[in-house]
Design a protein around this motif. Structure first.
Motif, mmCIF file in Angstrom:
data_model
loop_
_atom_site.group_PDB
_atom_site.id
_atom_site.type_symbol
_atom_site.label_atom_id
_atom_site.label_comp_id
_atom_site.label_asym_id
_atom_site.label_seq_id
_atom_site.Cartn_x
_atom_site.Cartn_y
_atom_site.Cartn_z
ATOM 1 N N UNK A 29 9.401 7.185 -8.409
ATOM 2 C CA UNK A 29 8.558 7.665 -7.305
ATOM 3 C C UNK A 29 7.184 7.022 -7.438
ATOM 4 N N UNK A 30 6.660 6.551 -6.312
ATOM 5 C CA UNK A 30 5.296 6.022 -6.276
ATOM 6 C C UNK A 30 4.508 6.928 -5.338
ATOM 7 N N UNK A 31 3.417 7.495 -5.855
ATOM 8 C CA UNK A 31 2.657 8.438 -5.044
ATOM 9 C C UNK A 31 1.862 7.713 -3.958
ATOM 10 N N UNK A 32 1.504 8.463 -2.936
ATOM 11 C CA UNK A 32 0.815 7.934 -1.755
ATOM 12 C C UNK A 32 -0.481 7.212 -2.147
ATOM 13 N N UNK A 33 -0.704 6.076 -1.506
ATOM 14 C CA UNK A 33 -1.961 5.363 -1.668
ATOM 15 C C UNK A 33 -1.983 4.370 -2.815
ATOM 16 N N UNK A 34 -0.891 4.272 -3.552
ATOM 17 C CA UNK A 34 -0.835 3.271 -4.614
ATOM 18 C C UNK A 34 -0.347 1.946 -4.055
ATOM 19 N N UNK A 80 5.235 -2.519 8.776
ATOM 20 C CA UNK A 80 5.291 -1.115 8.377
ATOM 21 C C UNK A 80 6.757 -0.778 8.152
ATOM 22 N N UNK A 81 7.060 -0.325 6.965
ATOM 23 C CA UNK A 81 8.449 0.024 6.632
ATOM 24 C C UNK A 81 8.661 1.474 7.048
ATOM 25 N N UNK A 82 9.388 1.640 8.155
ATOM 26 C CA UNK A 82 9.523 2.966 8.778
ATOM 27 C C UNK A 82 10.751 3.701 8.266
ATOM 28 N N UNK A 83 10.660 5.018 8.316
ATOM 29 C CA UNK A 83 11.809 5.863 7.989
ATOM 30 C C UNK A 83 12.549 6.209 9.276
ATOM 31 N N UNK A 84 13.726 6.786 9.096
ATOM 32 C CA UNK A 84 14.543 7.175 10.248
ATOM 33 C C UNK A 84 13.849 8.246 11.093
ATOM 34 N N UNK A 85 12.930 9.018 10.490
ATOM 35 C CA UNK A 85 12.195 10.032 11.254
ATOM 36 C C UNK A 85 10.873 9.498 11.783
ATOM 37 N N UNK A 86 10.681 8.194 11.677
ATOM 38 C CA UNK A 86 9.491 7.581 12.270
ATOM 39 C C UNK A 86 8.259 7.596 11.389
ATOM 40 N N UNK A 87 8.396 7.999 10.139
ATOM 41 C CA UNK A 87 7.257 7.956 9.223
ATOM 42 C C UNK A 87 7.094 6.542 8.652
ATOM 43 N N UNK A 88 5.841 6.159 8.394
ATOM 44 C CA UNK A 88 5.613 4.896 7.683
ATOM 45 C C UNK A 88 5.649 5.198 6.193
ATOM 46 N N UNK A 89 6.642 4.651 5.514
ATOM 47 C CA UNK A 89 6.774 4.870 4.073
ATOM 48 C C UNK A 89 5.805 3.973 3.321
ATOM 49 N N UNK A 90 5.814 2.687 3.699
ATOM 50 C CA UNK A 90 4.936 1.713 3.045
ATOM 51 C C UNK A 90 4.507 0.667 4.064
ATOM 52 N N UNK A 177 5.582 -9.953 -3.354
ATOM 53 C CA UNK A 177 5.355 -9.145 -2.158
ATOM 54 C C UNK A 177 4.710 -7.846 -2.638
ATOM 55 N N UNK A 178 3.720 -7.383 -1.870
ATOM 56 C CA UNK A 178 2.940 -6.225 -2.309
ATOM 57 C C UNK A 178 2.885 -5.198 -1.183
ATOM 58 N N UNK A 179 3.038 -3.937 -1.531
ATOM 59 C CA UNK A 179 3.077 -2.863 -0.546
ATOM 60 C C UNK A 179 2.165 -1.716 -0.938
ATOM 61 N N UNK A 180 1.625 -1.036 0.068
ATOM 62 C CA UNK A 180 0.863 0.197 -0.171
ATOM 63 C C UNK A 180 1.740 1.364 0.264
ATOM 64 N N UNK A 181 1.845 2.373 -0.573
ATOM 65 C CA UNK A 181 2.625 3.558 -0.187
ATOM 66 C C UNK A 181 1.793 4.409 0.761
ATOM 67 N N UNK A 182 2.370 4.738 1.910
ATOM 68 C CA UNK A 182 1.667 5.569 2.900
ATOM 69 C C UNK A 182 2.037 7.043 2.729
ATOM 70 N N UNK A 183 3.039 7.295 1.911
ATOM 71 C CA UNK A 183 3.403 8.657 1.527
ATOM 72 C C UNK A 183 4.085 8.564 0.157
#
Ligand SMILES: [Zn+2]
Length: 213
Positions: A29-34, A80-90, A177-183
């Motif tokens: 698990x990577x916490x939000x904002x990392x 933006x890597x989206x979830x099936x419920x429309x949330x941006x994961x990263x 490749x680098x990503x920021x966790x949005x949640x």
């Protein structure tokens, strides 16, 4: 056109770094904002990856929603890597490879027999690595939790006629490749063990994961 974006983050400031050996899975698990980076240490490796909302793993990465929302087939900086419920994961914030696939899926015993030969069935594959990681994770996730994944560093160009081709990689040693966790995001990686596909130059190699606060 492929645009490359370098990160300003220094690996020496990373709060954690780890190597995922060729053919091995990793889950965490990577916490939000990392910020989370995957480094293709030796080049042309395929890193099959799934993401989940860590608080509700039924809400998981959706390739179709991601493609539709960005109106583009390949993943790179700005995606933006989206979830099936429309949330941006990263969000992908840097990318020195320039193109990542989310159409080709993960290799499996079944796909090994269909794509290559019946006697390739026993060979180690990403689907088995995903299942191994889920069982070690031991939170009740099963093969039902495996959906269409991302193949970081994998080059699967779509021809003008719509044909899908598994091509030689665009990556090279040290590309990342680098990503920021949005949640808070649960990450499931299979560092592809495939020996039959040019996606990893028939030679699985290790990758490095880096994390910043
Ligand atoms: Zn694979």
């Amino acid at each position: 056109m492929i645009t490359l974006t370098e990160s300003r983050l220094d690996p020496n400031d990373a709060i954690a770094r780890l190597i995922v050996a060729a053919g091995e899975p990793w889950m965490g698990v990577i916490t939000q904002g990392r910020v989370f980076r995957i480094v293709d240490l030796e080049g042309n490796q395929a890193v099959d990856t799934l993401f989940y909302n860590a608080l509700n793993t039924e809400d998981r990465y959706s390739a179709t929603d991601t493609i539709r929302a960005q109106r583009a087939l390949y993943l790179t900086t700005g995606t933006k890597l989206l979830s099936a419920k429309g949330n941006t994961l990263l969000t992908i914030v840097a990318d020195t490879c320039g193109r990542h696939d989310t159409l080709g899926g993960a290799c499996s015993a079944e796909s090994n027999t269909v794509r290559y030969a019946l006697d390739k069935r026993h060979m180690h594959n990403c689907r088995d690595s995903f299942l191994l990681a889920l069982s070690r994770w031991d939170r009740g996730m099963t093969k039902r939790d495996l959906s269409s994944n991302i193949n970081f560093f994998m080059n699967v160009p779509v021809a003008p006629t719509g044909e899908l081709t598994f091509a030689d990689g665009l990556s090279a040693p040290g590309r990342y490749v680098e990503m920021r966790t949005e949640m808070d995001t649960l990450v499931l990686i299979s560092n592809c063990p495939q020996l039959n596909n040019p996606c990893n130059a028939y030679n699985p190699t290790p990758v490095e994961l880096m994390f910043w606060e």
